[in-house]
Design a protein around this motif. Structure first.
Motif, PDB file in Angstrom:
ATOM      1  N   UNK A  42       2.424  21.452 -18.929  1.00 30.78           N
ATOM      2  CA  UNK A  42       2.471  20.635 -17.716  1.00 30.78           C
ATOM      3  C   UNK A  42       3.859  19.993 -17.595  1.00 30.78           C
ATOM      4  N   UNK A  43       4.207  19.588 -16.380  1.00 30.78           N
ATOM      5  CA  UNK A  43       5.554  19.070 -16.120  1.00 30.78           C
ATOM      6  C   UNK A  43       5.593  17.579 -15.836  1.00 30.78           C
ATOM      7  N   UNK A  44       4.445  16.971 -15.591  1.00 29.43           N
ATOM      8  CA  UNK A  44       4.397  15.547 -15.262  1.00 29.43           C
ATOM      9  C   UNK A  44       2.955  15.069 -15.381  1.00 29.43           C
ATOM     10  N   UNK A  45       2.764  13.764 -15.315  1.00 28.01           N
ATOM     11  CA  UNK A  45       1.410  13.224 -15.333  1.00 28.01           C
ATOM     12  C   UNK A  45       0.627  13.726 -14.135  1.00 28.01           C
ATOM     13  N   UNK A  79       1.724   4.212 -20.550  1.00 24.04           N
ATOM     14  CA  UNK A  79       1.347   4.392 -21.946  1.00 24.04           C
ATOM     15  C   UNK A  79       2.607   4.753 -22.727  1.00 24.04           C
ATOM     16  N   UNK A  80       2.903   3.951 -23.752  1.00 26.58           N
ATOM     17  CA  UNK A  80       4.154   4.090 -24.491  1.00 26.58           C
ATOM     18  C   UNK A  80       3.888   4.628 -25.888  1.00 26.58           C
ATOM     19  N   UNK A  90       2.812   7.030 -16.504  1.00 24.49           N
ATOM     20  CA  UNK A  90       2.773   5.848 -15.615  1.00 24.49           C
ATOM     21  C   UNK A  90       1.454   5.811 -14.857  1.00 24.49           C
ATOM     22  N   UNK A  91       0.396   5.390 -15.550  1.00 27.33           N
ATOM     23  CA  UNK A  91      -0.939   5.477 -14.980  1.00 27.33           C
ATOM     24  C   UNK A  91      -1.142   4.540 -13.792  1.00 27.33           C
TER      25      UNK A  91
END
Length: 337
Positions: A42-45, A79-80, A90-91
């Motif tokens: 996958x490339x992003x959230x 979430x870090x 970056x939820x």
């Protein structure tokens, strides 16, 4: 009435997700479908969410509630996890843009503990029991997992069905000299500690934690210790060797440190609700728990052994336990009332 909960088990390398059906009358939880995706695919959230929506045939925004158990620290926005995720998690931003229902982003082992609050433990096919001790339903319990790292959480079920969860990072507990190990185990332990001293910088020598041994990378360190002729070996290769039994010295040492860690958890928490173990490394090597070395490691810290021998001990074997636990968290914290 039936409610649909989306639960995620998000690790550093992959994300498992499921649709968990919650019956508000019986309070039963059922994982009706699940899937797993490597983060490298996958490339992003947003891309991860889109692909999971497709795999589950259920849009995340259409759920009644969402629980995301993720490795790392959630600061209320993202979430870090230092050096782990391939893109920002970056939820809050995504949830706002996609108009999510009620959701929670929690420590990845919070759902593991929550799964032990359900009828999941009543089904023997979900558990490899290491003793037959009776669980105290309202007793403190600990769940930990061995995989890419070593994570865990403790918790208590309350009479109302709500729960309390502790704040802890058990993998970062330092390895101490066991007080009651026999001469052979102490000699091997000291030699391994000396080996790690030579392999690491001065700063790193101050942080010999259980995670440095009980993880995929930890197994690599043990392999380098016992088989120094091997070079550039990976956790995957070591894992396969452990599964085929071709590295007996490593398996014995790993089992002993695993037992030592269980004993440490028992002494730290005195968990009448039990110690429950999971994680990819543990589930791929269930023979570790049959080894005399495992029990020798537990007994290397002998304090309060009569009490500790009454605490349940088992391995959570069903791959959906994190999803069921996420469903429980959401049902109690996001849907009740």
């Amino acid at each position: 009435m039936k409610k649909n909960i989306i639960a995620w088990d998000l690790g550093a390398t992959k994300c498992a997700a499921g649709v968990v059906e919650y019956d508000t009358e019986s309070r039963d939880l059922t994982c009706v479908r699940s899937s797993s995706i490597k983060l490298s695919d996958t490339s992003s959230l947003e891309d991860l969410i889109h692909k999971l929506d497709q795999h589950l045939d259920f849009p995340i925004a259409a759920a009644d509630a969402i629980c995301i158990g993720g490795a790392g620290f959630y600061d209320g926005q993202q979430l870090l996890l230092e050096g782990a995720y391939p893109y920002d998690m970056s939820f809050q931003q995504v949830a706002t843009a996609q108009k999510w229902p009620a959701y929670a982003v929690v420590h990845d082992y919070a759902p593991i503990v929550c799964a032990t609050f359900t009828s999941y433990l009543n089904d023997e096919k979900n558990i490899k029991r290491l003793n037959q001790c009776e669980m105290q339903p309202l007793g403190r319990r600990v769940a930990f997992g061995i995989g890419t790292g070593l994570g865990g959480k403790d918790g208590v079920l309350l009479p109302s069905g709500d729960f309390w969860l502790g704040q802890n990072e058990v993998g970062h507990i330092g390895i101490s000299m066991p007080p009651n190990a026999d001469v052979a185990h102490l000699k091997r332990h000291q030699e391994f500690m000396d080996f790690l001293q030579l392999q690491h910088s001065v700063e790193e020598r101050m942080s010999f934690t259980f995670e440095k041994v009980l993880s995929g990378r930890g197994a690599v360190r043990l392999h380098q210790f016992f088989y120094p002729e091997s070079e550039n070996i990976t956790p995957e290769i070591v894992g396969e060797k452990m599964r085929t039994g071709s590295v007996p010295e490593l398996i014995h040492a790993f089992a002993w440190y695993l037992g030592l860690f269980v004993g440490t958890m028992q002494l730290n928490f005195m968990p009448e609700g039990g110690v429950w173990i999971t994680g990819g490394v543990a589930l791929s090597n269930l023979n570790l728990f049959d080894s005399p070395e495992f029990f020798a490691g537990m007994q290397a810290s002998p304090a309060y052994m009569p009490q500790r021998e009454t605490y349940p001990l088992g391995v959570l074997c069903n791959a959906e336990h994190a999803l069921i636990g996420g469903g429980y968290y959401a049902a109690v914290r996001l849907l009740s009332g």
